[in-house]
Write a protein that holds these residues in place. Sequence first.
Motif, mmCIF file in Angstrom:
data_model
loop_
_atom_site.group_PDB
_atom_site.id
_atom_site.type_symbol
_atom_site.label_atom_id
_atom_site.label_comp_id
_atom_site.label_asym_id
_atom_site.label_seq_id
_atom_site.Cartn_x
_atom_site.Cartn_y
_atom_site.Cartn_z
ATOM 1 N N MET A 204 -3.698 -6.477 18.888
ATOM 2 C CA MET A 204 -2.321 -6.349 18.379
ATOM 3 C C MET A 204 -1.713 -5.028 18.858
ATOM 4 O O MET A 204 -2.448 -4.071 19.114
ATOM 5 C CB MET A 204 -2.301 -6.362 16.847
ATOM 6 C CG MET A 204 -2.878 -7.614 16.223
ATOM 7 S SD MET A 204 -2.994 -7.425 14.417
ATOM 8 C CE MET A 204 -3.858 -8.919 13.955
ATOM 9 N N ILE A 205 -0.397 -5.003 18.959
ATOM 10 C CA ILE A 205 0.324 -3.767 19.307
ATOM 11 C C ILE A 205 1.224 -3.443 18.113
ATOM 12 O O ILE A 205 1.904 -4.336 17.591
ATOM 13 C CB ILE A 205 1.218 -3.963 20.552
ATOM 14 C CG1 ILE A 205 0.393 -4.407 21.768
ATOM 15 C CG2 ILE A 205 2.027 -2.711 20.871
ATOM 16 C CD1 ILE A 205 1.241 -4.984 22.893
ATOM 17 N N CYS A 206 1.203 -2.176 17.710
ATOM 18 C CA CYS A 206 2.062 -1.738 16.620
ATOM 19 C C CYS A 206 3.225 -0.990 17.272
ATOM 20 O O CYS A 206 3.007 -0.102 18.099
ATOM 21 C CB CYS A 206 1.216 -0.818 15.748
ATOM 22 S SG CYS A 206 2.048 -0.217 14.292
ATOM 23 N N ALA A 207 4.457 -1.333 16.943
ATOM 24 C CA ALA A 207 5.602 -0.667 17.579
ATOM 25 C C ALA A 207 6.800 -0.630 16.646
ATOM 26 O O ALA A 207 7.074 -1.608 15.944
ATOM 27 C CB ALA A 207 5.977 -1.380 18.880
ATOM 28 N N GLY A 208 7.483 0.509 16.640
ATOM 29 C CA GLY A 208 8.641 0.638 15.765
ATOM 30 C C GLY A 208 9.437 1.887 16.089
ATOM 31 O O GLY A 208 9.371 2.403 17.202
ATOM 32 N N ASP A 209 10.157 2.347 15.093
ATOM 33 C CA ASP A 209 11.016 3.510 15.258
ATOM 34 C C ASP A 209 10.680 4.464 14.112
ATOM 35 O O ASP A 209 10.738 4.072 12.940
ATOM 36 C CB ASP A 209 12.476 3.050 15.169
ATOM 37 C CG ASP A 209 13.454 4.180 15.371
ATOM 38 O OD1 ASP A 209 14.290 4.069 16.279
ATOM 39 O OD2 ASP A 209 13.395 5.170 14.618
#
Length: 277
Positions: A204-209
């Motif tokens: 899984m890849i975790c991505a955000g701001d």
Amino acid sequence: MKLLYNLYVLLIVIFLSPAYHGDEIIGGHAAVPHSRPYMASLQKFQWGKWQYVHDCGGVLINRKWVLTAAHCTTEEGTIGGKWKLQVVLGAHSLSRNESSKQIFHIKRLIPHPEFRGNTMENDIKLLELENNAMINNDVNVLKLPGGMVDDLKPGTSCFVAGWGQTSKEFPSDTLQEVTIEVIDRKTCNSEDYYDHKPEVTQNMICAGDSEGRGDSCAGDSGGPLLCNGKYAGIVSFGIGCADPKKPGVYTFVSKYLCWIWKTIAMQAYNMTNEKLY
Ligand code: 4AZ
């Protein structure tokens, strides 16, 4: 007059407040029409509304196959089965009659056999279209990553696109996109973030701001995360939207290349066999 003035002040406050995100995916903007010709809208027929309604995003990976999330749009238990589903390619606005649109029924839905709804592991699914898509300026494939790619470095800038929830509408009528950053798994699994509920794994890849401005949201599931211009992830899950401590989690596409190629090859082989008899 006082009332009008109050209204005016209230409007200014709303527009300037950090909770106001503008016109977005969450915090994004409308894509240049047809600049992402691989985007698919997976739609379900709603009997009450008597029309197809956007449910999830997807990506055209070759003329007959769309890649999406396993938790998206299923046929089981629905009146009408897979005939209740359609895939729209070449769209910018979901509501308008656009001559670029190509619409397909689905021949087969093949979720990853080890998809687990409780842990969200292996949230990936292949859809075989009834017919080949016509490739042109508005409809085209997105290449799968070639071979095993290195893990994405935290801070890598990526973008996510979809017709999902904006701060104003669900779904969004026009395709939206937003830039977000890869967050390392250790942070993502820490107590303040997901606290291993569920575990954000190597697949899984975790991505955000970090300031909670941009994110994917309901209805963006199945759509693509692109990093360094390449297909990297599939919108999978998140708690709420645009919460800096609850970033979006994406299925890491390059971990599933074997399963994707094997599944597509197997269907092609079955077809040849059918023709032999
Ligand atoms: C959803 O419900 C969903 N912020 C998808 C992505 C995210 C949250 C919810 C990520 O389909």
